[in-house]
Design a protein around this motif. Structure first.
Motif, PDB file in Angstrom:
ATOM      1  N   LYS A  84      39.289  46.324  46.996  1.00 43.21           N
ATOM      2  CA  LYS A  84      40.238  45.918  46.242  1.00 43.21           C
ATOM      3  C   LYS A  84      41.054  44.833  46.747  1.00 43.21           C
ATOM      4  O   LYS A  84      42.377  44.869  47.110  1.00 43.21           O
ATOM      5  N   ILE A  85      40.555  43.544  46.376  1.00 41.88           N
ATOM      6  CA  ILE A  85      41.202  42.503  46.633  1.00 41.88           C
ATOM      7  C   ILE A  85      41.588  41.320  45.500  1.00 41.88           C
ATOM      8  O   ILE A  85      40.745  41.552  44.330  1.00 41.88           O
ATOM      9  N   GLU A  86      42.562  40.599  45.715  1.00 39.04           N
ATOM     10  CA  GLU A  86      42.788  39.554  44.570  1.00 39.04           C
ATOM     11  C   GLU A  86      43.382  38.564  45.171  1.00 39.04           C
ATOM     12  O   GLU A  86      44.165  38.569  46.094  1.00 39.04           O
ATOM     13  N   ALA A  87      42.848  37.226  44.430  1.00 37.94           N
ATOM     14  CA  ALA A  87      43.594  36.087  44.884  1.00 37.94           C
ATOM     15  C   ALA A  87      44.495  35.495  43.718  1.00 37.94           C
ATOM     16  O   ALA A  87      44.423  36.048  42.599  1.00 37.94           O
ATOM     17  N   PHE A  88      45.686  34.840  44.044  1.00 37.49           N
ATOM     18  CA  PHE A  88      46.548  34.102  43.219  1.00 37.49           C
ATOM     19  C   PHE A  88      46.750  32.635  43.277  1.00 37.49           C
ATOM     20  O   PHE A  88      46.856  32.165  44.504  1.00 37.49           O
ATOM     21  N   SER A  89      46.631  31.794  42.432  1.00 40.50           N
ATOM     22  CA  SER A  89      46.657  30.623  42.426  1.00 40.50           C
ATOM     23  C   SER A  89      47.360  30.097  41.540  1.00 40.50           C
ATOM     24  O   SER A  89      47.207  30.422  40.301  1.00 40.50           O
ATOM     25  N   PRO A  90      48.057  28.740  41.311  1.00 37.40           N
ATOM     26  CA  PRO A  90      48.724  28.049  40.379  1.00 37.40           C
ATOM     27  C   PRO A  90      47.610  27.569  39.225  1.00 37.40           C
ATOM     28  O   PRO A  90      48.118  27.295  38.108  1.00 37.40           O
TER      29      PRO A  90
END
Lengths: 472, 179, 409
Positions: B37-43
């Motif tokens: 259950k992972i997630e990445a966030f980026s502009p």
């Protein structure tokens, strides 16, 4: 040798699509600042343009009121010239809109990264231009509140549209185009709306952009689907934009009227639309670039490429005009030949020659490299093309209609003051909407600009080569 | 991200990075360590991240189906109207004037495909969703400017190891995300 | 040159020469039996190698102006193809002869299929008696007369040759000397060159194909032929690149990316060809004018409707659908199969455009097979010869390709 290196450095600077020294943060701040600035700090030029736009809006309101209460008799078009300003302007506006889709879709597929800094504004231009275009046929029906009759729906009259008519095709094409353009534009805005939500200081402003951003939170899995959706939209918008102006050309070419009926119309209308649209993009972007100091994002490279597109599409429409002349004679049809003579020497001949001057001759300036990077030359040529493409539709519509097969039915056409006020009114509507957009929405796509920052060293899947392939 | 009866006090733990490269490394390492259950966030979209997370999406197939449905509706409508329901003779052309029907059919194909692409993307992303626990983290607003984040959700079976793992990724900060 | 590549090219050349000689011998026999049929088949066969040659000229100029990896990777192929232009002049000679000569009294029987009557091999307007009887042909005589027509043909070839050889020479000079002035020269030629190419090609299509039915006219005609040429060049580029992909120096860049780029361009042009072809049809179908519809009536009757349908299905839908798939476009063994289909459909398209003028029913003569094989075979032989005659790779060329490859990472 040092000369050579100097050359290369110059070349590099000229070719840059984003000025050196920018980071993710500076791009975000610079672009979102334009929107989040308090109203009183907006540049004076913006207020001036808004003022002009508002006057135009009032003019439009007055004209439409008069039109609805009196009827379309206030316009100058009448038998035999049943189509005039309404259709000229419809085609003119919709053509202008096409450059937005071209820049956002076709250039995206062609991996032309220079498009990034102008695509948002160009898409906005599309939406407003299509709105202006749509007003004309709706109002030309005389009873715009019954415009839904154009759509196929079960009704008590038991009637249905006649699908062999290009005018019905047009209803489908233009409404699809308006819908898809709006979706494409809004989809493109979502991540930037989230940025504005995150940057806004004022609670109400935050709420406004927050609602529009729909809870976008920059998650990788969202970006993945988002980029796929954008690429698909670009992929289907490309044939769509070609189809829309082709269908507009069918409105004429599918008939039998000399001057309208010629097979090369679809591609030549599409090229004309791109021509007109790029001219309008330049007309709008040059002052904006100066007013907001966007030289870092709209560089000489952009101006150069847009000038080349103008030159190329201008040559295609010239090819179309030349073929029309040749084929009118070659066909051996007396009606076609008369149409040609009338176009070249008849009462409206001046519009044809002015068209040749503005659309075919003046853009040839762009063969000369420095002219493509000179803002005055660019502005001059783009205004010339704006006028020329309007004249093109005048020549096609009015000159062909006013003298057809039967000399007994010939007539003359002159626009009335209401024709002009309606036209000026739509220009006002366009300016008003466009400058409103510039004020409340980011006119440059921030997240796409971030992808261009060299320091970020990363890319999305705008390029298939960067995607998955055996090339890593 | 789904709602639960027994809510964990935390939505997850968030690590912050100032560059994309360590984020990509974190994604790869997390998958290797068995986090799910992972997630990445980026502009902006980062291909390396999407690849590192091994994401798949069904959108293209949905759009293809949408387009085919649009073509069928477009042709069906015209056939039904022009041949069955309201046949009229227009200049001697056949009721089934297929050359003419191709144009509206093309437009409905595009329309349905575009609607599927946009609304399909929103639906698969679970948007609109105006509120989300992540918005409670003040630093998270930088995800739309120039910061990169990596999240391990509390639903992950290995959540107890999450903090230790994230610390090993050399983030610039680690924060808890309250539910 | 790398021996493996040399062997491969030698093999292609031999096959080309064998097919070419056989086809031409058959053509000679056919000429003795039935000169009318020979000329008609020759005109049809002529368009395919011409499309490869001139389409390559168009693409080279476009590439000089826009750049891109795909064009660099097939630059040598395009240049060799441009340098087959002298062969095109030779191939044009029988058409020239057909325009200047007339069938004898006994030979006109073969002309029955045409709805024009008179003593002509290919172009009804070459029979001055028939011109006198026809108001339309008399009207068009200032343009459609043998002297002006020949003069124009010479002009077209001069334009093509000046552009083609000018470009190839400037490019080679640049690669030999590394002087960027020559690189700039290729751009200076290409800008106006692309305009001249479009104009010359449009009018060549009017002169050599459309005027076989001199009553009919369409402003779209040249565009359709240009789109068709573009398709043949791309499809041939895919096919050839896949043939030589195991050999140095092609090994380095004839990779999925190249096939993907060429496949995407082929996809786009397939749509463009369908778009212009369908637009012409829809406009003429909708207006339903007596001056124009016969062209389509002839082509959708007596068996020709099957050919038309095959163009819709195999000329558009099948390649379009196959090229939609990334997997196929990137596969160096699959995409050439699509390219073969595209090339075959170029023959079918040209046959459908030209031959119904002479035959109301679909009845292919054996010369319709022998001559295209013969002309294409000879062209292939000559083409590979041109390819071998110039260095496949140079320092400048390598650098340019590597710069493009690097920018893709």
């Amino acid at each position: 040798m040092s000369d050579h290196m100097h050359d290369q450095r110059d070349q590099k600077q000229q070719d840059a699509i984003i000025a050196p020294g920018h980071t993710l943060a500076t791009i975000t701040d610079k672009i979102s600042e334009i929107v989040l600035t308090p109203p009183l700090k907006t540049p004076l030029g913006w207020h001036a343009m808004m003022g002009i736009g508002s006057i135009g809006m009032l003019l439009l309101g007055a004209t439409v009121t008069k039109l609805v209460f009196t009827g379309i008799g206030i316009w100058g078009n009448n038998v035999p010239v049943g189509w005039a300003f309404d259709i000229i302007n419809f085609v003119w506006w919709i053509g202008i809109g096409h450059a937005g889709t071209l820049i956002s879709a076709i250039l995206m597929l062609l991996r032309q990264t220079w498009r990034t800094s102008i695509n948002r504004a160009a898409e906005a231009m599309t939406i407003f231009a299509v709105s202006c275009a749509g007003m004309y046929p709706l109002l030309h029906t005389g009873r715009p509140w019954l415009a839904y009759w154009l759509l196929p729906y079960p009704n008590t009259m038991g009637m249905w549209p006649q699908f062999r008519s290009p005018l019905v095709w047009d209803v489908f094409a233009v409404s699809t185009y308006a819908t898809v353009s709006l979706l494409f534009w809004y989809t493109g805005l979502i991540p930037d709306l989230a940025t504005l939500r995150d940057r806004a200081k004022h609670k109400a402003v935050k709420l406004f952009y927050g609602m529009l951003a729909m809870g976008w939170r920059n998650a990788a899995s969202h970006w993945d689907r988002y980029e796929t959706a954008s690429l698909i939209l670009a992929g289907i918008s490309t044939p769509l934009v070609l189809s829309v102006h082709s269908v507009v050309s069918f409105d004429f070419a599918a008939g039998i009227l000399p001057g309208w009926h010629t097979t090369v119309f679809p591609p030549y209308f599409v090229a004309g639309a791109i021509f007109a649209g790029f001219a309008m993009v330049l007309t709008l972007m040059l002052p904006l670039r100066a007013a907001y100091g966007l030289h870092d994002f709209i560089t000489e490279k952009h101006l150069d490429v847009m000038a080349k597109v103008l030159l190329a599409t201008g040559l295609i429409v010239t090819y179309g005009y030349a073929l029309e002349v040749f084929m009118a004679w070659y066909s051996g049809s007396p009606y076609e030949e008369y149409m040609l003579i009338n176009r070249l020497t008849g009462p409206y001949a001046w519009t044809y020659w002015a068209l040749i001057l503005t659309n075919c001759t003046i853009p040839q300036l762009f063969w000369y490299g420095p002219a493509r990077r000179n803002i005055w030359a660019l502005f001059f040529v783009s205004m010339s093309v704006n006028i020329g493409m309007w004249l093109e539709r005048f020549v096609i519509i009015v000159t062909s209609l006013h003298r057809d097969f039967l000399p007994a039915s010939w007539g003359h056409y002159a626009p009335t003051v209401w024709d002009w006020s309606m036209y000026a009114g739509t220009i006002g509507f366009f300016l008003f909407s466009f400058f409103l957009f510039v004020r409340v929405l980011p006119m440059i796509a921030m997240f796409e600009m971030r992808m261009l920052v060299p320091a970020s060293g990363v890319t999305g899947k705008d390029s298939d080569h960067k995607h998955g392939g055996s090339h890593h | 991200m789904a709602h639960h009866d027994h809510k964990h006090p935390l939505h997850g733990i968030l690590a912050e990075f100032d560059r994309p490269e360590p984020l990509i490394e974190a994604c790869k390492a997390a998958r290797a360590a068995g986090f799910t259950k992972i997630e990445a966030f980026s502009p902006m979209p980062i291909h390396g991240v999407i690849e590192a997370l091994g994401l798949k999406n069904r959108l293209p197939l949905m759009v293809l189906c949408g387009g085919i449905a649009g073509a069928a509706v477009g042709f069906g409508l015209q056939y039904w109207v022009s041949v069955l329901e309201y046949p009229i003779n227009i200049g001697g052309r056949p009721y089934l004037s297929w050359p003419a029907f191709i144009v509206p059919m093309f437009e409905t194909t595009i329309l349905f495909a575009a609607l599927t692409a946009v609304f399909g993307m929103l639906a698969l992303n679970g948007l609109p969703r105006p509120h989300h626990p992540l918005f409670g983290v003040e630093r998270f607003s930088e995800a739309s400017r120039d910061r990169f984040f990596f999240l391990i959700e509390s639903e992950d079976p290995q959540f107890d190891k999450a903090r230790e793992f994230l610390a090993s990724c050399h983030p610039t900060a680690i924060e808890e995300v309250p539910n | 040159m790398n021996p493996q590549l040399e062997a491969k090219l030698g093999k292609i050349q031999k096959v080309g020469l064998a097919l070419g000689v056989l086809g031409l011998i058959a053509g000679g026999i056919g000429f003795a039996q039935n000169p009318q049929q020979f000329y008609q088949s020759w005109l049809f066969a002529f368009w395919f190698p011409l499309g490869l040659c001139l389409g390559s000229l168009g693409f080279t100029m476009i590439h000089h102006l826009t750049g891109g990896f795909w064009g660099l990777a097939i630059r040598r192929q395009l240049e060799a193809s441009i340098r087959t232009l002298p062969l095109m002049v030779l191939f044009f000679l029988p058409i020239l002869v057909a325009a200047w000569t007339h069938p004898g009294a006994g030979e006109t029987a073969h002309n029955e299929g045409s709805h024009y009557h008179g003593h002509f091999w290919l172009y009804p307007w070459t029979d001055l008696e028939a011109v006198k009887d026809s108001h339309l042909l008399t009207h068009k005589q200032p343009y459609l007369n043998i002297e002006f027509w020949t003069g124009r043909a010479i002009l077209y070839f001069v334009v093509f040759a000046a552009l083609g050889f000018g470009l190839v020479a400037a490019q080679r000079k640049y690669e030999e000397t590394g002087d960027r002035r020559y690189l700039r020269r290729t751009k200076i030629i290409s800008g106006p060159g692309i305009v001249l190419y479009f104009l010359a090609m449009t009018f060549a299509a009017f002169d050599w194909a459309m005027s076989a039915d001199p009553n009919w006219f369409s402003t779209m005609y040249g565009v359709i032929f240009i789109a068709s040429q573009g398709l043949s060049v791309l499809a041939f580029g895919v096919l050839f690149s896949s043939w030589v992909r195991d050999c140095e120096p092609y090994k380095e860049f004839a990779k999925p990316n190249l096939f993907h780029d060429l496949g995407t361009l082929m996809f786009a042009l397939t749509m463009f060809w369908a778009y212009v072809s369908f637009s012409q049809f829809l406009i003429i179908w909708s207006a339903n004018l007596a001056e124009e519809t016969p062209w389509y009536l002839v082509r959708t009757d007596h068996g020709w409707q099957g050919v038309a349908l095959s163009l819709v299905i195999f000329g558009f839908f099948v390649p379009w659908f196959l090229l939609l798939m990334r997997r196929i476009k990137r596969d160096a063994t699959l995409v050439p199969k699509v390219a073969i289909l595209v090339l075959l459909m170029r023959f079918v398209d040209t046959y459908w455009q030209i031959t119904p003028m002479y035959k109301h029913g679909l009845a292919p003569h054996w010369l319709d097979f022998a001559l295209p094989v013969g002309l294409t075979g000879i062209w292939l032989w000559f083409y590979v010869g041109r390819l071998k005659a110039a260095p496949i790779t140079t320092k400048q060329h390598d650098e340019a390709i590597h710069a493009e490859l690097a920018s893709q990472h």
